[in-house]
Design an enzyme around this catalytic site. Structure first.
Site, short mmCIF file in Angstrom:
data_model
loop_
_atom_site.label_atom_id
_atom_site.label_comp_id
_atom_site.label_asym_id
_atom_site.label_seq_id
_atom_site.Cartn_x
_atom_site.Cartn_y
_atom_site.Cartn_z
N ASN A 114 0.82 -1.22 0.00
CA ASN A 114 0.00 0.00 0.00
C ASN A 114 0.85 1.27 0.00
O ASN A 114 0.57 2.21 -0.74
CB ASN A 114 -0.96 -0.01 1.19
CG ASN A 114 -1.91 -1.18 1.12
OD1 ASN A 114 -1.98 -1.86 0.10
ND2 ASN A 114 -2.64 -1.43 2.21
N THR A 132 -15.72 38.63 -31.61
CA THR A 132 -16.54 38.23 -30.46
C THR A 132 -17.80 37.64 -31.10
O THR A 132 -18.21 38.10 -32.19
CB THR A 132 -16.93 39.42 -29.55
OG1 THR A 132 -17.71 40.34 -30.30
CG2 THR A 132 -15.70 40.13 -28.97
N HIS A 133 -18.37 36.62 -30.50
CA HIS A 133 -19.53 35.92 -31.09
C HIS A 133 -19.21 35.39 -32.48
O HIS A 133 -20.12 35.23 -33.30
CB HIS A 133 -20.75 36.84 -31.16
CG HIS A 133 -21.02 37.58 -29.89
ND1 HIS A 133 -21.81 37.08 -28.88
CD2 HIS A 133 -20.58 38.78 -29.46
CE1 HIS A 133 -21.85 37.95 -27.88
NE2 HIS A 133 -21.10 39.00 -28.21
N SER A 187 -8.82 12.75 -48.39
CA SER A 187 -10.06 11.98 -48.32
C SER A 187 -9.94 10.81 -49.29
O SER A 187 -9.27 10.91 -50.32
CB SER A 187 -11.22 12.88 -48.71
OG SER A 187 -12.28 12.11 -49.24
N LYS A 192 -9.60 17.20 -51.21
CA LYS A 192 -9.61 17.49 -49.76
C LYS A 192 -8.22 17.53 -49.13
O LYS A 192 -7.34 16.76 -49.46
CB LYS A 192 -10.46 16.45 -49.02
CG LYS A 192 -11.94 16.55 -49.25
CD LYS A 192 -12.56 17.87 -48.82
CE LYS A 192 -12.66 18.00 -47.33
NZ LYS A 192 -13.69 17.14 -46.78
N ASN A 195 -7.41 17.82 -45.14
CA ASN A 195 -8.14 17.91 -43.87
C ASN A 195 -7.22 18.11 -42.67
O ASN A 195 -6.14 17.54 -42.61
CB ASN A 195 -8.95 16.62 -43.64
CG ASN A 195 -10.06 16.45 -44.67
OD1 ASN A 195 -10.58 17.45 -45.19
ND2 ASN A 195 -10.38 15.22 -44.98
N GLU A 223 -8.48 18.03 -35.32
CA GLU A 223 -9.78 17.43 -34.95
C GLU A 223 -9.59 16.34 -33.89
O GLU A 223 -10.38 16.21 -32.97
CB GLU A 223 -10.47 16.86 -36.19
CG GLU A 223 -10.91 17.94 -37.16
CD GLU A 223 -11.28 17.39 -38.52
OE1 GLU A 223 -11.90 16.32 -38.60
OE2 GLU A 223 -10.94 18.04 -39.52
#
Ligand code: ARG
Length: 456
Positions: free
Chosen positions: A108, A153-154, A275, A281, A283, A288
């Site tokens: 332990n 922003t946003h 791809s 493509k 990627n 991701e």
């Protein structure tokens, strides 16, 4: 029969053995286990608990076992119960003195000290990688001190900043991550060895000495806590989670910036994927995956918190689950950093697209209102005057820099020819020179201060 099997009359069921075994995970701590055992037996000999000859034989054989595991000459038995049992068993096969090693010790306190040393080492390695990441971002920032881009922003264009300013925001986050890991290490830096199974031991051990031999600040001060504390693992995985969150936010932006809609960045071919069906493509799989793996580390944090929630003192076997959650988190963070560092170091910045994006979207409207305010108009009035000008521009498909002076003066007689200079993107960026602002001189100072602080 297992080392602990003396009181049993039959062998453990194979299914129990498979279920109970943690060797697949804790074999990664062989180095710490051997280091802990060497310190333990050194202390036992110094206290006269074991004889010098046995100590020497134990240390000599443990050192050989370590070298043989490292070189691949000795393969850790995948059927062993755990790394502690495997190493003690191997030692005992090689020297009869091996049987004395477990005096005044329990698995332990042994597992607690091994895991702590392992976790602290992983933190050190991750801090080194984080500093490398910071170095790369600082390098990218110093190449882009005057690369104007929209600040959002946003996710709507808000005010102009520079790419350097944007990257330095992440540098601040990663610096905090380093300090959180170092801070967690400081609290972890007490040695549980000597706590025994839960209540120390009747042997005259010297816990200060063992702690010192292992490089800890001192021994833990309560033996129940010594064997059942896993706060350090939770604190570290919590710091890993925050760091993953920062990496994930950066990745999210990289993904956006690589899209045709933005085209601010292009990842190097070596860090992009294609791809199987769409030939055009390119990627950002790495980014991701980092974003995806963040959830996995959060999950591990929850595993640890849930595992400990109702655990009575002191050691319970539930605790064996701690290492997998910790190691998987450290491995994940490490893999993310190892891949992201060269990815960020090799991307191509499309400065023209960044600047063109900043030219649209009335990003200088605040500066236009500030212009009027500096000429004496109260800010709220200036805000509404420019709001009307923006509406006029939208209706007439113009922007603030293409309005004529007459059009400006119709909105307010305070506008003069110097308005064009005042709302130029360069001016907007250069004039934001408060501490922490995007003005290139300020960002340069920020970069220099971090370089000095981190010795980069
Ligand atoms: N493999 C165990 C763990 O990782 C070691 C400690 C075992 N202690 C015990 N009392 N069964 O937690």
């Amino acid at each position: 029969m297992a080392l602990w099997g003396a009181r049993f009359s039959s062998e453990a069921d194979q299914r129990l053995q498979d279920f109970n075994s943690s060797i697949a995970i804790d074999s990664k701590m062989f180095e710490q286990d051997i280091k802990g055992s060497i310190a333990h037996v050194t202390m036992l000999a110094a206290q006269g608990i074991v004889d010098e000859e046995s100590k020497d034989s134990i240390i000599e054989n443990l050192t050989k076992i370590k070298e043989e595991i490292e070189s691949g000459q000795l393969v850790i038995d995948p059927k062993a119960e755990d790394i502690h049992m495997f190493i003690e068993g191997e030692l005992t096969k090689r020297t009869p003195a091996g049987k004395k090693l477990h005096t005044a010790r329990s698995r332990n306190d042994q597992v607690a000290v091994d895991f702590k040393m392992y976790a602290m080492q992983r933190c050190d390695d991750l801090v080194t990688l984080l500093k490398e990441m910071i170095g790369v971002l600082i390098h990218q920032a110093s190449q882009n001190l005057t690369t104007i881009m929209p600040g959002y922003t946003h996710l709507q264009r808000a005010q102009p900043i520079t790419f350097a300013h944007h990257l330095m925001a992440y540098v601040e986050m990663f610096k905090r991550d380093c300090s959180r890991l170092e801070d967690a290490k400081k609290r972890a830096n007490v040695c549980p060895l000597g706590s025994g199974a839960l209540a120390t031991t009747t042997y005259p051990i010297d816990r200060d000495y063992t702690a010192k031999l292992l490089g800890f600040d001192g021994p833990t001060l309560n033996s129940l806590d010594g064997v059942s504390d896993r706060d350090f693992a939770i604190e570290m995985v919590s710091a890993f989670s925050l760091c993953m969150m920062h990496l994930s936010r950066l990745c999210e932006e990289i993904i956006l910036w690589c899209s045709w809609e933005f085209k601010f960045l292009e990842l190097d071919d070596a860090f992009s994927t294609g791809s199987s069906i769409m030939p055009q493509k390119k990627n950002p799989d790495v980014a991701e995956l980092v974003r995806g793996k963040t959830g996995r580390v959060y999950g591990n944090l929850n595993t640890l918190l849930a595992m400990l929630k109702n655990l009575p003192l002191a050691y319970n076997k539930d605790l064996q689950e701690d290492k997998e959650a910790f190691m998987d988190s450290a491995d994940t963070l490490q893999a993310c950093l190892v891949t992201m560092i060269p990815m960020c170091d090799s991307w191509k910045v499309n400065q023209e697209n960044m600047e063109n994006a900043a030219k649209r979207g009335f990003i200088n409207a605040t500066d236009c209102a500030d212009y009027l305010t500096k000429k004496g108009m109260p800010f709220r009035d200036a805000y509404s005057t420019v709001g009307q000008l923006v509406k006029y521009c939208v209706d007439h498909q113009k922007d603030l820099s293409s309005l004529s002076l007459e059009e400006y003066q119709e909105a307010s007689c305070l506008f003069e020819a110097d308005v064009y200079e005042a709302i130029a993107l360069q001016t907007c960026v250069f004039k934001r020179n408060a501490i922490g602002g995007p003005c290139p001189d300020r960002v340069k100072e920020h970069i220099e201060s971090i370089k000095k602080e981190l010795g980069l």
